[in-house]
Design a protein around this motif. Structure first.
Motif, mmCIF file in Angstrom:
data_model
loop_
_atom_site.group_PDB
_atom_site.id
_atom_site.type_symbol
_atom_site.label_atom_id
_atom_site.label_comp_id
_atom_site.label_asym_id
_atom_site.label_seq_id
_atom_site.Cartn_x
_atom_site.Cartn_y
_atom_site.Cartn_z
ATOM 1 N N ASP A 52 18.355 21.016 -23.970
ATOM 2 C CA ASP A 52 19.679 20.811 -24.569
ATOM 3 C C ASP A 52 20.749 21.703 -23.958
ATOM 4 O OD1 ASP A 52 18.493 19.013 -26.322
ATOM 5 O OD2 ASP A 52 18.209 20.517 -27.899
ATOM 6 N N TYR A 53 20.342 22.620 -23.079
ATOM 7 C CA TYR A 53 21.290 23.619 -22.579
ATOM 8 C C TYR A 53 21.367 23.612 -21.060
ATOM 9 C CZ TYR A 53 20.933 25.103 -27.385
ATOM 10 O OH TYR A 53 20.946 25.107 -28.751
ATOM 11 N N ASP A 54 22.582 23.855 -20.576
ATOM 12 C CA ASP A 54 22.827 23.923 -19.133
ATOM 13 C C ASP A 54 22.646 25.337 -18.608
ATOM 14 O OD1 ASP A 54 24.005 21.091 -18.746
ATOM 15 O OD2 ASP A 54 25.199 21.925 -20.391
ATOM 16 N N ILE A 55 22.871 26.327 -19.477
ATOM 17 C CA ILE A 55 22.762 27.739 -19.101
ATOM 18 C C ILE A 55 21.965 28.470 -20.169
ATOM 19 C CG2 ILE A 55 24.028 29.908 -18.760
ATOM 20 C CD1 ILE A 55 26.394 28.245 -17.771
ATOM 21 N N ILE A 56 21.016 29.269 -19.740
ATOM 22 C CA ILE A 56 20.322 30.184 -20.652
ATOM 23 C C ILE A 56 20.729 31.602 -20.267
ATOM 24 C CG2 ILE A 56 18.110 31.069 -21.455
ATOM 25 C CD1 ILE A 56 16.935 28.309 -20.988
ATOM 26 N N HIS A 57 21.383 32.262 -21.184
ATOM 27 C CA HIS A 57 21.855 33.639 -20.987
ATOM 28 C C HIS A 57 20.839 34.538 -21.680
ATOM 29 C CE1 HIS A 57 25.457 36.664 -21.476
ATOM 30 N NE2 HIS A 57 24.304 37.291 -21.363
ATOM 31 N N VAL A 58 19.986 35.182 -20.891
ATOM 32 C CA VAL A 58 18.899 35.972 -21.456
ATOM 33 C C VAL A 58 19.249 37.455 -21.405
ATOM 34 C CG1 VAL A 58 17.657 35.988 -19.240
ATOM 35 C CG2 VAL A 58 16.412 36.474 -21.360
ATOM 36 N N HIS A 59 19.021 38.142 -22.530
ATOM 37 C CA HIS A 59 19.385 39.551 -22.667
ATOM 38 C C HIS A 59 18.140 40.403 -22.454
ATOM 39 C CE1 HIS A 59 23.459 38.734 -24.290
ATOM 40 N NE2 HIS A 59 22.881 37.594 -24.618
ATOM 41 N N MET A 60 18.186 41.227 -21.432
ATOM 42 C CA MET A 60 17.022 41.998 -20.992
ATOM 43 C C MET A 60 17.332 43.501 -21.009
ATOM 44 S SD MET A 60 14.684 39.783 -20.299
ATOM 45 C CE MET A 60 13.569 40.786 -19.316
ATOM 46 N N PRO A 61 16.282 44.351 -21.108
ATOM 47 C CA PRO A 61 14.859 44.014 -21.076
ATOM 48 C C PRO A 61 14.349 43.568 -22.447
ATOM 49 C CG PRO A 61 15.139 46.395 -21.148
ATOM 50 C CD PRO A 61 16.515 45.816 -21.063
ATOM 51 N N ASP A 62 13.546 42.527 -22.441
ATOM 52 C CA ASP A 62 12.922 41.983 -23.639
ATOM 53 C C ASP A 62 11.702 41.170 -23.212
ATOM 54 O OD1 ASP A 62 12.124 40.842 -25.986
ATOM 55 O OD2 ASP A 62 13.959 39.694 -26.328
ATOM 56 N N PRO A 63 10.515 41.785 -23.220
ATOM 57 C CA PRO A 63 9.323 41.086 -22.741
ATOM 58 C C PRO A 63 9.056 39.746 -23.433
ATOM 59 C CG PRO A 63 8.871 43.420 -22.937
ATOM 60 C CD PRO A 63 10.222 43.206 -23.541
ATOM 61 N N MET A 64 9.375 39.636 -24.738
ATOM 62 C CA MET A 64 9.116 38.384 -25.444
ATOM 63 C C MET A 64 9.998 37.261 -24.916
ATOM 64 S SD MET A 64 7.056 37.314 -27.912
ATOM 65 C CE MET A 64 6.737 35.865 -26.935
ATOM 66 N N ALA A 65 11.290 37.531 -24.793
ATOM 67 C CA ALA A 65 12.206 36.528 -24.247
ATOM 68 C C ALA A 65 11.863 36.228 -22.794
ATOM 69 C CB ALA A 65 13.644 37.020 -24.371
ATOM 70 N N ASN A 66 11.466 37.254 -22.074
ATOM 71 C CA ASN A 66 11.066 37.107 -20.668
ATOM 72 C C ASN A 66 9.880 36.142 -20.548
ATOM 73 O OD1 ASN A 66 10.744 39.646 -18.047
ATOM 74 N ND2 ASN A 66 10.467 37.458 -17.930
ATOM 75 N N LEU A 67 8.860 36.342 -21.378
ATOM 76 C CA LEU A 67 7.675 35.490 -21.356
ATOM 77 C C LEU A 67 8.022 34.066 -21.775
ATOM 78 C CD1 LEU A 67 4.599 35.194 -21.044
ATOM 79 C CD2 LEU A 67 4.380 35.909 -23.448
ATOM 80 N N ALA A 68 8.841 33.929 -22.810
ATOM 81 C CA ALA A 68 9.236 32.593 -23.274
ATOM 82 C C ALA A 68 9.956 31.820 -22.179
ATOM 83 C CB ALA A 68 10.119 32.714 -24.508
ATOM 84 N N LEU A 69 10.818 32.501 -21.456
ATOM 85 C CA LEU A 69 11.546 31.833 -20.376
ATOM 86 C C LEU A 69 10.600 31.454 -19.239
ATOM 87 C CD1 LEU A 69 14.460 31.012 -19.661
ATOM 88 C CD2 LEU A 69 14.685 33.181 -18.466
ATOM 89 N N PHE A 70 9.654 32.339 -18.931
ATOM 90 C CA PHE A 70 8.672 32.075 -17.876
ATOM 91 C C PHE A 70 7.865 30.813 -18.180
ATOM 92 C CE2 PHE A 70 4.316 32.776 -16.208
ATOM 93 C CZ PHE A 70 4.609 32.793 -14.849
ATOM 94 N N LEU A 71 7.524 30.605 -19.453
ATOM 95 C CA LEU A 71 6.683 29.479 -19.843
ATOM 96 C C LEU A 71 7.475 28.239 -20.252
ATOM 97 C CD1 LEU A 71 4.037 31.433 -21.969
ATOM 98 C CD2 LEU A 71 3.784 30.588 -19.613
#
Length: 391
Positions: free
Chosen positions: A101-120
């Motif tokens: 549903d999104y054209d851009i994902i703005h991820v706020h780091m460092p955050d291993p959980m968000a990092n893993l979710a984006l990876f998968l």
């Protein structure tokens, strides 16, 4: 000269056609500078006509979806925290479900959980990574996290940091080269200015301070904030000063014990969490604001801006790879001293007792705060989003 994104109907129309997802640890009322900024930016983007939602971990083990009118905030269950990381595995499935549903994902780091979710997630969206701070406390765990962290630096279409110090001195600077911008954090100054004082709380402050000058500090009671240094600095200040610390956290008991040991019960007060109106009252009635942080986990110091917006001079610390003293300019809006040095903090506070100097710093602090109003900062984010989408 920077392109005026509001000057063209075509540009605004194009901007409204894409959707952004803020992906981060938490969202207010969870207290933290990153969380505060996520809300400020999301509000500002939606005011600009850009649809922006939030996906984050809750501060409890339940799922919540908040409809805030122009956008939604999805909070997945958080079962516990380990090494400052939310254990919220539902973030993985939820991101996979909604990422299309999104054209851009703005991820706020460092955050291993968000990092893993984006990876998968398998997302094909543009990824803008905001690197808020270097990792300090859990460096021994970096051998576990390092491969995933390197992946997200590589995957990101653009990296944004909040200060030149973080850009140049971060231990991860080499991964940012060629795709990094500096955009400071921002706050909504209008929200502060239109908030009235709380008369009952003001009377309470007057009774506690008894005419003494108030040194104010605000933040979570955690290791990197340096509140112990501020407490110890009171031993080097005359009786005409008191310190008020606003916030809550795991070090509350330790700070109470330190205050007791130093015989400072009538001069240092822990006020806990305050309402928005009470906080504004606190800013309006303090003498100076102090940010005594010790470590680079404090990468910006958003609370400095809150105090500066009321014309309060700042005493802060020179923390390596941190933008603290890019917000508070030494000799202009306040004074910057070495971290973990109670004597230097006390000396700086005493220096500001020179009322001519105080007036100059007060005026400069207010003027500088205007540069960080979120309605100005959001335009710089729009440029980054647009450049990433259409380059």
């Amino acid at each position: 000269m920077r392109k005026n994104l509001e000057g063209s109907f075509f540009t605004l129309t194009v901007m409204r056609m894409y959707k952004i997802l803020q992906l981060g640890k938490h969202y207010p009322p969870f207290i933290g500078g990153t969380e505060r900024f996520i809300k400020e930016l999301t509000d500002a983007l939606n005011r600009k006509g850009v649809r922006c939602d939030v996906l984050c971990a809750n501060d409890k083990a339940i799922y919540e979806e908040l409809d805030l009118g122009s956008y939604r905030v999805i909070k997945v269950p958080n079962y516990f925290r380990m090494a400052s990381t939310s254990m919220a595995p539902a973030m993985i499935a939820k991101l996979r479900e909604i990422q299309r549903d999104y054209d851009i994902i703005h991820v706020h780091m460092p955050d291993p959980m968000a990092n893993l979710a984006l990876f998968l997630s398998g997302t094909r969206a543009k990824v803008i990574m905001q690197w808020h701070m270097d990792i300090y406390r859990y460096r021994k765990l970096m051998f576990i996290y390092s491969p995933l962290l390197k992946w997200i630096f590589s995957r990101a279409d653009h990296v944004v940091v909040s200060s030149h110090a973080l850009k140049e001195k971060s231990e991860f600077s080499r991964y940012m080269k060629g795709k990094v911008s500096v955009i400071p954090l921002g706050i909504s100054l209008k929200d502060f200015w239109r908030t009235e004082e709380d008369p009952a709380f003001k009377n309470y402050l007057e009774n506690l301070s008894m005419g003494r000058k108030i040194v104010l500090s605000v933040g979570r009671l955690v290791y990197y904030k340096g509140f112990d240094t501020l407490v110890n600095s009171m031993r080097h200040l005359p009786e005409g000063f008191v310190t008020f610390i606003v916030g809550d956290g795991p070090l509350k008991r330790d700070l109470y014990k330190l205050i007791e040991e130093q015989g400072l019960r009538t001069r240092v007060f822990l006020l806990g969490r305050l309402s928005y109106q009470q906080l504004v009252t606190m800013y309006k009635n303090c003498f100076v604001f102090c940010l005594p942080s010790k470590f680079k986990t404090e990468a910006f110091g958003l609370v400095q801006l809150e105090a500066m917006s009321f014309g309060k001079p700042i005493v802060s610390t020179r923390v390596e790879a941190s933008g603290i003293c890019e917000v508070n300019i030494h000799g202009e809006t306040g004074l910057c001293v070495e971290p973990n040095n109670p004597h230097e903090i006390a000396k700086a506070i005493l220096t500001l007792s020179d009322m001519d100097l105080y007036k100059t710093f007060s005026e400069n602090a207010y003027k500088r705060a205007l540069n960080f109003d979120i309605d100005n900062i959001v335009n710089r984010w729009l440029e980054v989003y647009e450049r990433s989408l259409y380059s």
